[in-house]
Write a protein that holds these residues in place. Structure first.
Motif, PDB file in Angstrom:
ATOM      1  N   THR A  67       0.780  -1.235  -0.124  1.00 11.55           N
ATOM      2  CA  THR A  67       0.093  -0.005  -0.090  1.00 11.55           C
ATOM      3  C   THR A  67       0.986   1.265  -0.041  1.00 11.55           C
ATOM      4  O   THR A  67       1.908   1.111   0.517  1.00 11.55           O
ATOM      5  CB  THR A  67      -0.880   0.111   1.277  1.00 11.55           C
ATOM      6  OG1 THR A  67      -0.314  -0.045   2.450  1.00 11.55           O
ATOM      7  CG2 THR A  67      -1.901  -1.070   1.293  1.00 11.55           C
ATOM      8  N   TRP A  80      -5.326   7.429  -0.083  1.00 13.76           N
ATOM      9  CA  TRP A  80      -4.904   6.107  -0.610  1.00 13.76           C
ATOM     10  C   TRP A  80      -4.163   6.326  -2.145  1.00 13.76           C
ATOM     11  O   TRP A  80      -5.086   6.460  -3.154  1.00 13.76           O
ATOM     12  CB  TRP A  80      -5.853   5.012  -0.644  1.00 13.76           C
ATOM     13  CG  TRP A  80      -6.322   4.655   0.684  1.00 13.76           C
ATOM     14  CD1 TRP A  80      -7.248   5.058   1.354  1.00 13.76           C
ATOM     15  CD2 TRP A  80      -5.377   3.771   1.492  1.00 13.76           C
ATOM     16  NE1 TRP A  80      -7.342   4.611   2.787  1.00 13.76           N
ATOM     17  CE2 TRP A  80      -5.923   3.556   2.830  1.00 13.76           C
ATOM     18  CE3 TRP A  80      -4.326   3.170   1.412  1.00 13.76           C
ATOM     19  CZ2 TRP A  80      -5.654   2.804   3.936  1.00 13.76           C
ATOM     20  CZ3 TRP A  80      -3.679   2.201   2.392  1.00 13.76           C
ATOM     21  CH2 TRP A  80      -4.508   2.340   3.850  1.00 13.76           C
ATOM     22  N   GLY A 156      -7.764  -2.342   4.127  1.00 16.64           N
ATOM     23  CA  GLY A 156      -7.205  -1.846   5.347  1.00 16.64           C
ATOM     24  C   GLY A 156      -7.926  -2.552   6.581  1.00 16.64           C
ATOM     25  O   GLY A 156      -7.158  -3.150   7.531  1.00 16.64           O
TER      26      GLY A 156
END
Length: 177
Positions: A67, A80, A156
């Motif tokens: 990520t 993100w 997440g």
């Protein structure tokens, strides 16, 4: 135009503590500014994901998730930039410009730009340097039970229950006025 707001906490400081391992890159360094190569096209960058390599993860690791998150984005919830899900345990390196679809069944969910794949740094012009938290999560499962249409927050949430260890690099990026 500097946005006057407190520095957001590192997102992983808010989660249960897990073991760590080593994450390195030929392209980005912890605490140092990234090159425009890794910035979004909207700020004149090339929008290329950096090379990443990891080692020293737990022996029982069955898969990985990679990520990239900007906790300093002026959104109230961060931003993100990349969520690459279900990398096989045998993959311990991503080349510069990795797409994910050629990595043993891994896939990217939509980032906060609305695109699948890597979306480079693009902080507001004149804002302080933003931190870009590149993380590799070692999983206790071969893959998360999510599909490519879930939002990054759902990935997440699932990571919270399946992360054995995490490795992190936090380069920065700033767009001057």
């Amino acid at each position: 135009m500097s946005l006057d707001r407190p520095i957001a906490p590192d997102p992983y400081e808010l989660l249960p503590t897990v073991a760590s391992f080593t994450l390195t890159s030929d392209d980005v360094r912890n605490g140092e500014p990234m090159d425009a190569t890794y910035a979004h096209g909207s700020v004149g960058g090339d929008n290329v994901s950096p090379q990443l390599a990891w080692s020293g993860f737990p022996a029982e690791t069955r898969g990985f998730v990679v990520t990239c998150f900007d906790p300093d984005a002026p959104t109230g919830s961060g931003f993100w930039h990349w969520v690459l899900v279900n990398l096989p345990a045998g993959v311990t390196r991503l080349p510069r410009g990795a797409a994910g679809d050629d990595l043993g069944g891994a896939f990217a969910v939509r980032n906060d730009y609305g695109d699948r794949g890597y979306g480079g740094a693009a902080p507001p012009a004149g804002d302080r340097p933003h931190r870009y938290v590149f993380a590799v999560h070692a999983l206790d499962v071969a893959g998360l039970d999510v599909g490519p249409d879930v939002p990054p927050a759902q990935v997440g949430f699932n990571l919270a229950f399946h992360t054995l260890a995490r490795a992190v690099i936090r380069p920065t990026y700033q767009v001057r006025e």
